[in-house]
Design a protein around this motif. Structure first.
Motif, PDB file in Angstrom:
ATOM      1  N   PHE A 150      -0.989  23.101 -11.347  1.00  0.00           N
ATOM      2  CA  PHE A 150       0.151  23.624 -10.595  1.00  0.00           C
ATOM      3  C   PHE A 150       0.875  24.703 -11.379  1.00  0.00           C
ATOM      4  O   PHE A 150       1.153  25.783 -10.863  1.00  0.00           O
ATOM      5  N   VAL A 151       1.180  24.395 -12.617  1.00  0.00           N
ATOM      6  CA  VAL A 151       1.911  25.352 -13.450  1.00  0.00           C
ATOM      7  C   VAL A 151       1.141  26.664 -13.553  1.00  0.00           C
ATOM      8  O   VAL A 151       1.698  27.751 -13.357  1.00  0.00           O
TER       9      VAL A 151
ATOM     10  N   GLU B 231       1.188  33.420  -7.640  1.00  0.00           N
ATOM     11  CA  GLU B 231       2.353  34.176  -8.090  1.00  0.00           C
ATOM     12  C   GLU B 231       3.604  33.849  -7.272  1.00  0.00           C
ATOM     13  O   GLU B 231       4.312  34.735  -6.811  1.00  0.00           O
ATOM     14  N   ARG B 232       3.833  32.562  -7.126  1.00  0.00           N
ATOM     15  CA  ARG B 232       5.003  32.096  -6.375  1.00  0.00           C
ATOM     16  C   ARG B 232       5.859  31.252  -7.303  1.00  0.00           C
ATOM     17  O   ARG B 232       5.374  30.310  -7.902  1.00  0.00           O
ATOM     18  N   ARG B 233       7.131  31.606  -7.406  1.00  0.00           N
ATOM     19  CA  ARG B 233       8.039  30.854  -8.268  1.00  0.00           C
ATOM     20  C   ARG B 233       9.258  30.333  -7.500  1.00  0.00           C
ATOM     21  O   ARG B 233      10.143  29.743  -8.093  1.00  0.00           O
ATOM     22  N   ASP B 234       9.266  30.568  -6.204  1.00  0.00           N
ATOM     23  CA  ASP B 234      10.371  30.071  -5.388  1.00  0.00           C
ATOM     24  C   ASP B 234      10.056  28.646  -4.913  1.00  0.00           C
ATOM     25  O   ASP B 234       8.910  28.238  -4.901  1.00  0.00           O
ATOM     26  N   ARG B 235      11.078  27.905  -4.573  1.00  0.00           N
ATOM     27  CA  ARG B 235      10.934  26.538  -4.044  1.00  0.00           C
ATOM     28  C   ARG B 235       9.940  25.717  -4.880  1.00  0.00           C
ATOM     29  O   ARG B 235       9.072  25.041  -4.364  1.00  0.00           O
ATOM     30  N   ILE B 236      10.112  25.777  -6.192  1.00  0.00           N
ATOM     31  CA  ILE B 236       9.133  25.208  -7.121  1.00  0.00           C
ATOM     32  C   ILE B 236       8.960  23.701  -6.947  1.00  0.00           C
ATOM     33  O   ILE B 236       7.850  23.186  -7.013  1.00  0.00           O
TER      34      ILE B 236
ATOM     35  N   ASN C 270      -4.228  23.994  -0.620  1.00  0.00           N
ATOM     36  CA  ASN C 270      -3.163  24.607  -1.431  1.00  0.00           C
ATOM     37  C   ASN C 270      -2.843  26.027  -0.990  1.00  0.00           C
ATOM     38  O   ASN C 270      -1.683  26.429  -0.953  1.00  0.00           O
ATOM     39  N   ARG C 271      -3.854  26.788  -0.643  1.00  0.00           N
ATOM     40  CA  ARG C 271      -3.619  28.176  -0.213  1.00  0.00           C
ATOM     41  C   ARG C 271      -2.845  28.207   1.096  1.00  0.00           C
ATOM     42  O   ARG C 271      -1.955  29.033   1.286  1.00  0.00           O
ATOM     43  N   LYS C 272      -3.183  27.307   2.004  1.00  0.00           N
ATOM     44  CA  LYS C 272      -2.556  27.318   3.332  1.00  0.00           C
ATOM     45  C   LYS C 272      -1.233  26.560   3.388  1.00  0.00           C
ATOM     46  O   LYS C 272      -0.420  26.844   4.270  1.00  0.00           O
ATOM     47  N   TRP C 273      -1.002  25.626   2.487  1.00  0.00           N
ATOM     48  CA  TRP C 273       0.194  24.794   2.610  1.00  0.00           C
ATOM     49  C   TRP C 273       1.092  24.867   1.374  1.00  0.00           C
ATOM     50  O   TRP C 273       2.284  25.179   1.497  1.00  0.00           O
ATOM     51  N   SER C 274       0.568  24.615   0.188  1.00  0.00           N
ATOM     52  CA  SER C 274       1.405  24.551  -1.007  1.00  0.00           C
ATOM     53  C   SER C 274       1.985  25.896  -1.398  1.00  0.00           C
ATOM     54  O   SER C 274       3.127  25.993  -1.818  1.00  0.00           O
ATOM     55  N   PHE C 275       1.184  26.962  -1.272  1.00  0.00           N
ATOM     56  CA  PHE C 275       1.616  28.288  -1.711  1.00  0.00           C
ATOM     57  C   PHE C 275       1.686  29.290  -0.565  1.00  0.00           C
ATOM     58  O   PHE C 275       1.664  30.491  -0.804  1.00  0.00           O
ATOM     59  N   ALA C 276       1.797  28.822   0.658  1.00  0.00           N
ATOM     60  CA  ALA C 276       1.876  29.712   1.826  1.00  0.00           C
ATOM     61  C   ALA C 276       3.196  30.448   1.854  1.00  0.00           C
ATOM     62  O   ALA C 276       4.180  30.033   1.347  1.00  0.00           O
TER      63      ALA C 276
END
Length: 137
Positions: A65-66, A74-79, A131-137
């Motif tokens: 995850f980290v 490259e997402r750091r919002d709503r961690i 993960n691509r479609k839900w965790s980091f969408a």
């Protein structure tokens, strides 16, 4: 005369390929961590394979995850929300692997180390999509 061609969104395809490559490389570090911890817990410490799987996979999920948040998506919002989603996806991998242990190790007598290693490509593919479609969408 007009030529009709199918439009291919190259930037989106290129981004997906880059993400898949990074996800796979980061996943490799998670696989190594997962497998080493699993082997130590199961083979050295004598822990039940399903408990060892939960612990080793949890460590790998956190590691991945980290690294994926930073380098792949490259997402750091709503961690916190993203981690909870990522962990939920990771739980699908734990569940799938534990089902394979039940079927192959308990049911057919296949060595747990082989089942663990063999489950990893299937789990990787499933988790990338989720993960691509839900965790980091």
């Amino acid at each position: 005369m007009t030529e009709t061609t199918a439009r291919i969104d190259v930037p989106e395809t290129s981004q997906t390929v880059r993400q898949l490559v990074r996800y796979t490389l980061i996943g490799g570090s998670g696989v190594a961590l997962d497998l080493v911890v699993f082997l130590l817990l199961h083979n050295v410490a004598g822990m039940n394979e399903q408990f060892a799987n939960v612990i080793s996979t949890t460590l790998a999920i956190t590691n991945n995850f980290v690294l994926n948040a930073r380098f792949t998506f490259e997402r750091r919002d709503r961690i916190v929300v993203r981690f909870l989603r990522f962990y939920a996806v990771g739980l699908t991998g734990i569940a799938l692997t534990n089902l394979l242990f039940l079927a192959f190790t308990d049911g057919l007598g296949v060595n747990a180390n082989i089942v663990k290693a063999g489950s990893m490509p299937l789990v990787l593919a499933l988790q990338f999509v989720l993960n691509r479609k839900w965790s980091f969408a």
